[in-house]
Motif scaffolding. Structure first.
Motif, mmCIF file in Angstrom:
data_model
loop_
_atom_site.group_PDB
_atom_site.id
_atom_site.type_symbol
_atom_site.label_atom_id
_atom_site.label_comp_id
_atom_site.label_asym_id
_atom_site.label_seq_id
_atom_site.Cartn_x
_atom_site.Cartn_y
_atom_site.Cartn_z
ATOM 1 N N ARG A 27 83.185 13.282 46.445
ATOM 2 C CA ARG A 27 82.527 13.421 47.714
ATOM 3 C C ARG A 27 81.636 14.727 47.256
ATOM 4 N NH1 ARG A 27 85.054 16.113 52.443
ATOM 5 N NH2 ARG A 27 83.331 16.118 53.474
ATOM 6 N N GLU A 29 78.175 16.886 48.980
ATOM 7 C CA GLU A 29 77.438 16.460 49.995
ATOM 8 C C GLU A 29 75.936 16.808 49.547
ATOM 9 O OE1 GLU A 29 76.485 21.325 51.893
ATOM 10 O OE2 GLU A 29 78.020 20.025 52.902
ATOM 11 N N ASP A 62 77.954 12.462 52.092
ATOM 12 C CA ASP A 62 77.781 13.408 52.919
ATOM 13 C C ASP A 62 76.476 13.627 52.974
ATOM 14 O OD1 ASP A 62 80.570 12.357 53.560
ATOM 15 O OD2 ASP A 62 80.677 14.430 53.209
ATOM 16 N N GLN A 64 73.245 15.959 54.684
ATOM 17 C CA GLN A 64 73.029 16.801 55.583
ATOM 18 C C GLN A 64 72.044 17.022 55.532
ATOM 19 O OE1 GLN A 64 72.796 21.093 53.821
ATOM 20 N NE2 GLN A 64 74.320 21.998 55.090
ATOM 21 N N LYS A 102 75.650 19.788 46.731
ATOM 22 C CA LYS A 102 77.298 20.477 45.967
ATOM 23 C C LYS A 102 78.205 19.116 45.918
ATOM 24 C CE LYS A 102 76.934 23.759 49.935
ATOM 25 N NZ LYS A 102 77.343 24.340 51.094
ATOM 26 N N LEU A 104 81.909 18.495 46.769
ATOM 27 C CA LEU A 104 83.007 19.197 48.309
ATOM 28 C C LEU A 104 84.899 18.486 46.847
ATOM 29 C CD1 LEU A 104 81.151 17.405 51.204
ATOM 30 C CD2 LEU A 104 81.212 19.914 50.379
#
Length: 109
Positions: A27, A29, A62, A64, A102, A104
């Motif tokens: 996962r 970001e 994800d 952002q 990142k 995660l």
């Protein structure tokens, strides 16, 4: 396509951290201002993991949103793209979020 080089670095880090265990999912970001295309990263992830302990792993992204603070008027606002302009018209802005990449989490077995 810089997505391949970046994704390869992510895969290398994940495989090293997995220490021989099978990687099932990763996962990330990804900041909207990183100039990375999520679909391209998905494609590159499949290629970069072939023949590694992460082969067949799922990549969850994800995204952002970007945000900034105007130094002229003090407003905080969302940056939908790389055009760094405050609604007041000032270009004297500080990017606060949206440039990070990142790892995660990762699932291993």
């Amino acid at each position: 396509m810089h997505e391949m080089a970046i994704t390869q670095s992510v895969v290398d880090a994940v495989c090293e951290h997995a220490a021989g265990r099978r990687v099932r999912s990763v996962r990330l970001e990804v900041g909207a201002l990183c100039a990375l295309v999520p679909d391209s990263m998905q494609f590159c992830f499949e290629l970069a993991t072939e023949g590694t302990i992460a082969d067949g792993a799922r990549l969850d992204l994800d995204v952002q949103q970007g945000s900034a603070r105007c130094r002229a008027c003090g407003a905080n606002f969302v940056l939908p793209d790389l055009i760094l302009l405050c609604p007041c018209g000032s270009a004297d802005v500080e990017v606060v979020t949206g440039r990070d990449l990142k790892i995660l989490s990762m699932e291993v077995s």
